[in-house]
Design an enzyme around this catalytic site. Sequence first.
Site, short mmCIF file in Angstrom:
data_model
loop_
_atom_site.label_atom_id
_atom_site.label_comp_id
_atom_site.label_asym_id
_atom_site.label_seq_id
_atom_site.Cartn_x
_atom_site.Cartn_y
_atom_site.Cartn_z
N ASP A 102 0.83 -1.20 0.00
CA ASP A 102 0.00 0.00 0.00
C ASP A 102 0.86 1.25 0.00
OD1 ASP A 102 -2.12 1.78 0.24
OD2 ASP A 102 -2.21 1.60 2.41
N ASP A 296 -1.77 5.62 -5.36
CA ASP A 296 -2.02 4.74 -4.22
C ASP A 296 -2.34 3.33 -4.68
OD1 ASP A 296 -2.77 3.51 -1.89
OD2 ASP A 296 -4.60 4.67 -1.60
#
Length: 507
Positions: A102, A296
Site C-alpha cells: 500500500d 495509491d
Amino acid sequence: MANSNSLVIRAFALSLFFVVSKCLLSLPLKIFTGKYNFSSAVDLTPLRQVLSDGNGLSLASDPTGIVNFLDMVNNLQGDSGRGYYIEMSLGTPSQKLNILVDTGSSNFAVAASAHPFITHYFNTALSTTYESTGRTVAVRYTQGNWEGELGIDKVSIPKGPNGTIIINIAAILTSDGFFLPGVNWQGILGLAYPMLARPDSSVEPFFNTMVKQLGIPDIFSLQMCGAGLSASSTADLAGGSLIMGGAEPALYFGSVWYTPIVEEWYYQVEVLKLEVGDQNLDLDCREYNMDKAIVDSGTTLLRLPVNVFNAVVAAITRGSLIQEFSSGFWEGSKLACWIKGETPWRFFPKLSIYLRATNTSQSFRITILPQLYIQSITDVDGTLDCYRFGVSSSSNGLVIGATVMEGFYVVFDRTKRRLGFALSSCAVNGGVALSEIAGPFSAADVAANCSSGPLKEPLLWVISYALMAVCAFVLIILLLLLVLPCRCRHHSGEITDESSLVRHRIK
C-alpha cells in the site's frame, strides 16, 4: 457594587479564556486518513552489476549482493480487486504472512489475533524477539479501520533484499471492515512517508528503516499485472513485482517519464488535465487536485473529485456507442452484462491523465484503454459476462489507484522526489497494449501551480477563517453583554448573573 463589578470582571475573564481556547482548538488540523525534464525521460537498458545509471536510479543487481532485482520479479500475488501482497517472515522463529502493498499509508501492521476472514495471524507470544513498546495505535483508511499495539521485531522478505531488519510493527488486535472475505493477506505494508504514520511521525515506516539498515537506494518500483483480468477469477492470481532499491528494466518498455512529488506525505502529484477520448474536460486544473492527487496502490479504482467524476461520466456518455446506461452502473452499485463471448470495450473511449513533468513547463500523458476501467467481475450462469465501472467519485481527492497503475511500471524515486511511469510489460491482453504514454506537451495553458499541499488546502483555510470570524463575533457579543449590565436597568429588574448568557455558556 465593587463586589458586583468583581464578579463581572471574573466572569468576563473566564468567558474570554473559554471562548479563545475554543477558537484556538477549533482550527482544523489535517487528519491523514487511512482504506511524470520531460522529465529526464531515460531509456534504461538492461545493465547488470551497476548501482546507478548516472541519473540516480538504481538498476539490476549491485555488486555487494544486497540487491538482486531479478530475484524480486514476480514476488507479488493478487489483483486489483483483492489487492497485491508479498510474503514476509516475522519474528523468531519466523512466521510467514502475506502483506498487502500500500503506497497510500505508512504503517506496517499485521493481524495479531484471530479474525473470521483470515487463515492465520502473527502470534507475538511465539516470537522470542518481539518487544511491545506499550503504545496503542489506530488507523482509519478510506474503507475500514483497525486498532492495536506497537511493537518491534525482526522481519525479512524471502523474495526481497538480502538481510533481516528490526522494524516497527503494529499488532492489529481489533478491526472493522479492514480484512475482507476472499482476500489472502494478513497485514498491510505502508510505503508512504513518515507524516502519515500513526500514532505520529516518530514511528519510522518500513521502507525508511530498510534503506537505513540494509543500505539500499531510497527507491522502489511497482508492477501490478492484473490488467484486463477478472477480479473474481478462480484461476491463478496475476501477481506482479515490488522491486526494492531500484527498477528492473525487464519489467517495462521504452522510457521512464517523471513527475515531481509535490508533497512528501502521500505520493502527491500534480494533474494538469483529463481527456475522455479526444475530449478535453476543460476544467480548471485545480479541480483535478482538490484536495490532493495521489498515487495509491492500496486503492482499487481511479477515484475522482465529484465535479471531475461527473464531467468524465458525461463525456463518456456523449462519446459512447451505448447511450442508455443505468445510473447505478456509473455509481458502482450495478453491473453491466453482455452475452458471453462479447466484450464491451469497443463501446468506450480511452481515458488520459496529463501530469506535470519535472521540467515544469511541460507535461506528459498517461492513457488507459477501456479494458482497464471497464472491469470484468463475474459471469452469470455461463451465459453472461458482467463488468463494473472502475472509476468512482471521491470526497477527499483524486486517487490514481490500481485501475490506472496496472497499465504502468511505476518508479517511486524518493531520492530525487519524483515518480516515474513507463509502459508495463504485463499490461497486454490478447496482444493489445492496454496503456500508452506520450509527450512532452507544453504546460503553458495551465496554471503554474495546480495543486496545494496538505497544509494549504482551500477548504481547510475557508473553514479556518470562518471559525476565526465566528470566534471574533462571539467575543464582541460577550463583551457587550458583560458591559451593558453595569449600565442598564430594566423596569422588571436588573439583569443578573443567573440569567446572563455568559453564565449559561460557562455551564
